[in-house]
Design a protein around this motif. Structure first.
Motif, PDB file in Angstrom:
ATOM      1  N   GLY A 240       0.823  -1.160   0.153  1.00 15.44           N
ATOM      2  CA  GLY A 240       0.166   0.063   0.122  1.00 15.44           C
ATOM      3  C   GLY A 240       0.745   1.360   0.139  1.00 15.44           C
ATOM      4  N   HIS A 241       0.711   2.064  -0.881  1.00 18.91           N
ATOM      5  CA  HIS A 241       1.456   3.368  -1.188  1.00 18.91           C
ATOM      6  C   HIS A 241       0.644   4.643  -0.573  1.00 18.91           C
ATOM      7  CE1 HIS A 241       4.766   1.704  -3.686  1.00 18.91           C
ATOM      8  NE2 HIS A 241       3.685   1.109  -3.943  1.00 18.91           N
ATOM      9  N   THR A 242       1.400   5.351  -0.034  1.00 22.39           N
ATOM     10  CA  THR A 242       0.980   6.669   0.242  1.00 22.39           C
ATOM     11  C   THR A 242       1.509   7.497  -0.443  1.00 22.39           C
ATOM     12  OG1 THR A 242       2.951   7.265   1.701  1.00 22.39           O
ATOM     13  CG2 THR A 242       1.064   6.308   2.857  1.00 22.39           C
ATOM     14  N   ARG A 243       1.144   8.907  -0.447  1.00 22.64           N
ATOM     15  CA  ARG A 243       1.814   9.881  -1.491  1.00 22.64           C
ATOM     16  C   ARG A 243       3.306  10.089  -1.412  1.00 22.64           C
ATOM     17  NH1 ARG A 243      -0.612  13.620  -4.842  1.00 22.64           N
ATOM     18  NH2 ARG A 243       0.495  15.618  -5.361  1.00 22.64           N
ATOM     19  N   SER A 244       3.587   9.948  -0.236  1.00 17.19           N
ATOM     20  CA  SER A 244       5.114   9.978   0.145  1.00 17.19           C
ATOM     21  C   SER A 244       5.967   8.929  -0.489  1.00 17.19           C
ATOM     22  CB  SER A 244       5.403  10.198   1.705  1.00 17.19           C
ATOM     23  OG  SER A 244       6.949  10.231   1.958  1.00 17.19           O
TER      24      SER A 244
END
Length: 305
Positions: A240-244
């Motif tokens: 799961g990716h965050t914007r960062s």
């Protein structure tokens, strides 16, 4: 009955031509850079064209009412110019993705599409109208062999199996959980075959807006993976990716000079930003096409593998 020119020979173009041949009485020609004996063998008229020769292009477009483009870059710009000069009435640019209005000005994924739309705006005074068909993400991104198996997106860096969002065969997924506004990232999706059916059905409508929006499904990216997990009977390994974290992945791809990885990260970022999402449609309500649901499509294409 009108005359239609379908430009290009990729999978989407072939789906469009198949529907023209089997579902309508419209005349049609296929414009191709190279000889296409396989298409000719199916009884379709293929005209070989030189996109650097405006005279040749205009001659091949004589008498055409509607041009449907599946090509990009400078070739499409030349096609736009020739279509206007040949008094083509309607032009469908090679978009077939998210709403163009959501693309940033300096979009790395643009592939010359902004320039084509600008040229179409400039040439409206010649009497040629244009309409964009917005359909979101193609289901074929999740097919065995990816979009490339359908001869779509061969130069896109997301054409191969597992290049975008999830890898069904290996039970893996890379998804942005939240959009830039903090909401669950959502995408609209449609199969290429259904996009072709919608485009051909629209030919019989009395008027076209600047943009037709159509889709098979709208769902969160987590639900896309959940559908795949339900079909396979196994949980996927999910990153799961965050914007960062997406920005970090982009920085790494640039540092190691991996252009393909950079483009794939940009597609995930575009997904997080909602660029493949739209709430309402306007073409689904005007034609009798009932698009295939994502789950049904995914079962159908993977059942024999």
């Amino acid at each position: 009955m009108i005359k239609v020119a379908v430009v290009g020979t990729n999978g989407l173009a072939q789906y469009i031509v198949h529907n023209l041949a089997t579902q309508t009485s419209h005349q049609f020609v296929i414009l191709s850079r190279r000889p296409s004996p396989g298409l000719v063998a199916r009884g379709w008229q293929v005209l070989q064209v030189d996109y650097s020769n405006q005279g040749d292009l205009q001659f091949k477009l004589a008498g055409v009412d509607t041009v449907i483009s599946t090509i990009s870059g400078n070739a499409q710009l030349a096609l736009v110019d020739a279509a206007a000069a040949a008094h083509v009435r309607r032009f469908v640019p090679s978009e077939f993705a998210g709403p163009p209005s959501l693309r940033p000005h300096n979009d790395i994924l643009d592939d010359g599409r902004r320039a084509a739309i600008l040229r179409l705006h400039q040439l409206e005074g010649s009497g040629m109208q244009f309409t964009i068909f917005t359909c979101g993400v193609l289901y074929e991104r999740f097919a065995p062999g990816g979009m490339a198996a359908s001869q779509i997106g061969l130069r896109s860096n997301i054409g191969q199996e597992g290049d975008y969002l999830m890898d069904f065969r290996r039970r893996r997924a890379q998804i942005p959980y939240l959009s830039s506004t903090g909401q669950a990232a959502t995408i609209c999706m449609t199969s290429a075959q259904d996009v072709a059916r919608f485009v051909v059905a629209a030919l019989d409508l009395p008027s076209w807006p600047r943009e037709f929006r159509l889709r098979g499904e709208r769902m969160s990216v987590r639900d896309v993976v959940a559908v795949a997990e339900g079909i396979s009977g196994r949980q996927f390994e999910i990153s799961g990716h965050t914007r960062s974290s997406l920005q970090d992945a982009l920085t790494y791809a640039r540092a190691v000079g991996d252009r393909g990885r950079e483009i794939r990260v940009h597609h995930l970022m575009a997904t997080a930003e909602g660029r493949y999402d739209f709430v309402s449609t306007n073409l689904d309500q005007l034609v009798t096409i009932r698009p295939e649901k994502f789950r049904d499509w995914l079962v159908r294409v993977w059942i024999s593998t």
